[in-house]
Design an enzyme around this catalytic site. Structure first.
Site, short mmCIF file in Angstrom:
data_model
loop_
_atom_site.label_atom_id
_atom_site.label_comp_id
_atom_site.label_asym_id
_atom_site.label_seq_id
_atom_site.Cartn_x
_atom_site.Cartn_y
_atom_site.Cartn_z
N SER A 46 25.03 27.29 56.48
CA SER A 46 23.94 28.04 57.08
C SER A 46 22.85 28.15 56.02
O SER A 46 23.10 28.64 54.91
CB SER A 46 24.43 29.43 57.50
OG SER A 46 23.44 30.07 58.28
N GLU A 47 21.64 27.68 56.35
CA GLU A 47 20.65 27.46 55.29
C GLU A 47 20.10 28.76 54.68
O GLU A 47 19.40 28.72 53.68
CB GLU A 47 19.51 26.56 55.77
CG GLU A 47 18.61 27.13 56.85
CD GLU A 47 19.05 26.71 58.24
OE1 GLU A 47 20.24 26.41 58.43
OE2 GLU A 47 18.19 26.71 59.15
N ASN A 48 20.44 29.91 55.27
CA ASN A 48 20.06 31.15 54.61
C ASN A 48 21.02 31.53 53.48
O ASN A 48 20.87 32.59 52.89
CB ASN A 48 19.94 32.29 55.63
CG ASN A 48 21.22 32.50 56.41
OD1 ASN A 48 21.89 31.54 56.79
ND2 ASN A 48 21.57 33.74 56.65
#
Lengths: 218, 232
Positions: A46-48
């Site tokens: 998840s790119e966060n």
């Protein structure tokens, strides 16, 4: 019958291979996580800032500090790791993520993708999509074959501002599975009950039908 | 050395109208709630805000938008905010949308003392307009400059009087690199612990990057998309 969103996700899940690191975009791509085949272990990024994204929490266990890139509450798994946004996009840029699945408004027959802006109408922004499509080794687009007006989203050239250039490798729509090739969209599979004629009628970009085109199975 | 200040109002001393601020957080996760409230109370305006998102209508940076304190937003994604969209379409607000990884890396570059970096995102798109393109190993990259900001405002889980910070879960997001990129960096923390309590191994942001720190109060920690599953 054209596929529903769950079935599109289910078909894309068959592309997952054991050991893959995978980034799933918002919308249909998120649903892919529900259909990971038995015996295939993948790590969701998840790119966060999370590797090893787990399922949604049980009611009452939600934690505001633990969300995915769609801002949904999620959980971790044994072996998960947190990191900051620079490292997150560092690993994406460095090609460490094996597969990216994302939605699109338009895909062109050369692999161009548009999914972030409708001039004068929608100005939400590209989020991480431009970084992902510029760097991922393998990009699968999950989308409806036509827009709500019935117009093809598989085009000779995107009409909307581009997110990335010549980057999409495969498109899975409610009508079929298509590789992006030198000859344009190459139809590998059609949805059960969907005819090749319907696919031809609803594909505006260059289309070739594979000799061994077959009905999709799940 | 004492970096500890009493509260958010004291922490934001020196922030004036027209300045450029970085604000940490992803969506409403890991945002400096106390400092945003203090900026609204102070009423500074004409601000340029660098932040991944612009909050929602009634929380986060959305509170500053309501008071028309923001002149320009530099973000990657600004959905979920009707007031933002209204101000943008009416021309009251400027917005520069940039890819999320580019945003993070431009902050990081600043904290690492690098004036610019070459990045892939946006090649061949309108993001590339006006940017220097350079080819490395057969691939085109865009020259992207490090971000400068007058103040960076971040939110951490724990911190100490030296300014050392530890973040929790995905509330880390943009906070560490923005902490590195402020001329003056303000950190608000949920728990201000005695120096020595944080093990040197666990520190995410070393205190050298942090100039002011305080323990925040009344964290609301709003959830944007509450998603759950049922027990069997």
């Amino acid at each position: 019958m054209a596929l529903n969103k769950e079935q599109i996700a289910q078909r894309i899940a068959k592309e997952l291979q054991d050991g893959f690191y995978v980034n799933l975009g918002i919308g249909i791509p998120t649903l892919v996580a529900n259909y990971i085949p038995e015996g295939v272990n993948v790590v969701l990024q998840s790119e966060n800032g999370l590797l090893g994204m787990g399922p949604f929490p049980f009611e009452g266990d939600e934690d505001a500090d633990l969300i995915n890139a769609g801002k949904q509450t999620i959980t971790t798994l044994p072996g998960s790791a947190f990191f900051d946004s620079a490292m997150s996009f560092g690993m994406i840029r460095a090609g460490k993520v094996d597969l990216t699945v994302l939605g699109a408004m338009e895909v062109a027959d050369n692999g161009d993708i548009a999914n972030w802006k409708i001039p004068g109408k929608m100005v939400k922004g590209m989020g991480g999509a431009m970084d992902l499509v510029a760097a991922a080794k393998n990009i699968i687009v999950a989308m409806q074959h036509t827009n709500p007006k019935g117009e093809s989203k598989l085009l000779p050239k995107c009409s909307l501002p581009l997110t990335g250039v010549k980057c999409v490798k495969k498109v899975v729509t409610d009508l079929g599975v298509f590789d992006i090739t030198e000859e344009g969209f190459r139809c590998l599979e059609h949805a059960p009950g969907v005819t090749i004629d319907e696919i031809k009628a609803k594909t505006a970009g260059r289309l070739v039908i594979a000799d061994d085109v077959k009905e999709m199975t799940f | 050395m004492n970096k500890v200040v009493a509260n958010a109002d004291e922490a934001i001393k020196g922030i004036e109208s027209g300045m450029t601020l970085m604000l940490g957080g992803f969506g409403l996760c890991g945002i400096p709630e106390n400092c945003i409230a203090a900026l609204v109370r102070k009423g500074v305006n004409n601000l340029t805000c660098i932040s991944n998102n612009a909050g929602v209508d009634d929380f986060g940076i959305g509170l500053m938008l309501q008071q028309k304190q923001v002149k320009k937003m530099i973000s990657s994604y600004v959905g979920e905010n009707a007031e933002f969209e209204r101000q943008l379409l009416s021309g009251e607000l400027e917005v520069e949308l940039i890819p999320q990884g580019t945003l993070a890396t431009r902050c990081m570059a600043s904290g690492y003392g690098m004036p610019a970096v070459y990045l892939l995102a946006g090649v061949g798109t309108e993001v590339a307009i006006g940017k220097e393109v350079r080819n490395f190993n057969g691939k085109d990259y865009l020259l992207e400059y490090a971000f400068d900001s007058d103040f960076a405002i971040v939110k951490a889980w724990k911190g100490d009087a030296q300014g050392n910070l530890v973040f929790k879960d995905t509330a880390r997001n943009f906070n560490p690199m923005m902490a590195m990129a402020g001329k003056i960096t303000i950190a608000e923390v949920e728990e201000l612990v005695p120096v020595g309590e944080l093990h040197p191994n666990e520190i995410h942001t070393p205190g050298i990057y942090v100039h002011r720190i305080f323990q925040g109060t009344d964290y609301e920690k709003r959830i944007e998309q509450r998603t759950t599953r049922k027990k069997n």
